[in-house]
Write an enzyme that holds these catalytic residues in place. Structure first.
Site, PDB file in Angstrom:
ATOM      1  NE  ARG A 153      44.718  44.804  38.660  1.00  0.00           N
ATOM      2  CZ  ARG A 153      45.833  44.130  39.331  1.00  0.00           C
ATOM      3  NH1 ARG A 153      46.940  44.633  38.971  1.00  0.00           N
ATOM      4  NH2 ARG A 153      45.779  43.013  39.937  1.00  0.00           N
ATOM      5  CB  SER A 223      38.376  41.579  40.757  1.00  0.00           C
ATOM      6  OG  SER A 223      38.846  40.197  41.098  1.00  0.00           O
ATOM      7  CD  GLU A 319      40.581  45.381  38.663  1.00  0.00           C
ATOM      8  OE1 GLU A 319      40.988  44.333  37.986  1.00  0.00           O
ATOM      9  OE2 GLU A 319      40.635  45.242  39.995  1.00  0.00           O
TER      10      GLU A 319
END
Length: 336
Positions: A153, A223, A319
């Site tokens: 990520r 998420s 995130e």
């Protein structure tokens, strides 16, 4: 002032000084990047916490060009294209390789920034190169895979090129000899059958829809936290107390934990602060019940981080990108 509420899927009430829609990369030459700015795709991985004192640049350029070579396809895609629509279009053309990444929201231009991934596949696995506008040079550049510095990520666009590069086009390299990736959790039961790429995509879509609420029905940003990566020593200690804890090996020294499982075990499913709550079906998702605000969301993030750290001594990081009055503050809300 331009309203941003309908332009980010978490739908907090926010405005910006100016909104510019980019339909051709050449328009970037005329933007004053000395003022605060934020590059926006579909708004599925960012939250505007309050009014933004600057320009929001929405990438809306379109175009998909496919070149067939001996062993693979080169797929050249404009940054403003929808990622999921690209996945489906290629599958319909018989071009596989992106099926594990089906139904990930957002634009193609946003995909390298986050190095999007799901079910054992990351963008980096299918990436060739990209083009974009270099703010320092005030010209267009091409970056190959190594220059993008992909991590979990993560990418150079969150590091050395943060706020210095606007992605305008992404080129993917998809091999003709397709091998399904079925090693990850819910896809494993497909491994015992002859399976097509479309069938893998259908399973991924089914799983994602069962876990994640549709932002059109229930405002959310998917998420919300990264799955934390920890050392083997720490995970062995944790599994002595929580033998059922799901783990995913990263390398011989590191293991990835499931952030949603940690949040659920901390007893936070359904927890509410004002208009923000932890989604009952998937603790990794935070939901805005239409009356939430940025202050309540920051309070929820901090509460989740402290609760998980108190129980597991594991730090969670968002995130989702959090945008304040003058720019991104995601880095400022991590634990500690």
């Amino acid at each position: 002032m331009q309203s941003l509420q309908s332009l980010h899927t978490f739908a907090l009430p926010a405005k910006c000084q100016k909104l510019v829609r980019i339909t051709a990369p050449e328009q970037l030459h005329s933007i004053d990047f000395t003022n605060p700015f934020f590059i926006l795709g579909e708004g599925s991985n960012c939250v505007f916490l309050n009014d933004f004192n600057g320009t929001v640049i929405q990438m809306e350029n379109r175009g998909i060009d496919i070149t067939e070579l001996d062993g693979h396809y080169l797929v050249r895609v404009a940054a403003g294209e929808s990622w999921h629509s690209l996945v489906i279009k290629l599958l319909d053309m018989g071009i596989a390789g992106l099926e594990n990444l089906a139904l990930i929201p957002g634009t193609v231009g946003a995909a390298p920034v986050q190095n999007i991934g799901a079910y054992g596949v990351e963008l980096a696995d299918v990436f060739s190169h990209l083009s974009g506008y270099n703010l320092d040079k005030q010209s267009f550049d091409t970056l190959d895979k190594s220059a993008c510095q992909f991590g979990y990520r993560d990418s150079v666009f969150k590091g050395a090129l943060y706020g210095r590069f606007v992605i305008t086009e992404v080129v993917l390299k998809l091999p003709k000899q397709w091998q399904p990736m079925l090693d990850y959790g819910p896809l494993r039961d497909l491994a015992s059958t002859e399976v097509s790429a479309k069938q893998v995509a259908e399973r991924v879509i089914q799983i994602r829809r069962s876990k994640l609420p549709d932002p059109k029905q229930c405002a959310n940003a998917g998420s919300f936290f990264k799955n934390p990566v920890v050392g083997l020593g720490q995970v062995n200690s944790l599994r002595a107390h929580y033998p059922e804890m799901p783990i995913y090996p990263v390398n011989e020294h590191k293991v990835k934990l499931a952030a949603g499982w940690l949040i659920e075990q901390a007893g936070l499913k359904g927890h509410r602060i004002g208009g923000i709550r932890v989604y009952e079906k998937q603790a990794l998702v935070l939901v805005n019940d239409q009356q939430g605000n940025g202050e309540e969301l920051l309070a929820m993030i901090a509460y989740i981080q402290k609760s998980v750290f108190a129980k597991f001594a594991v730090e969670l990081s968002p995130e989702v990108r959090l945008i304040g009055r003058d720019g991104e503050l995601s880095k400022g809300v991590e634990h500690g």
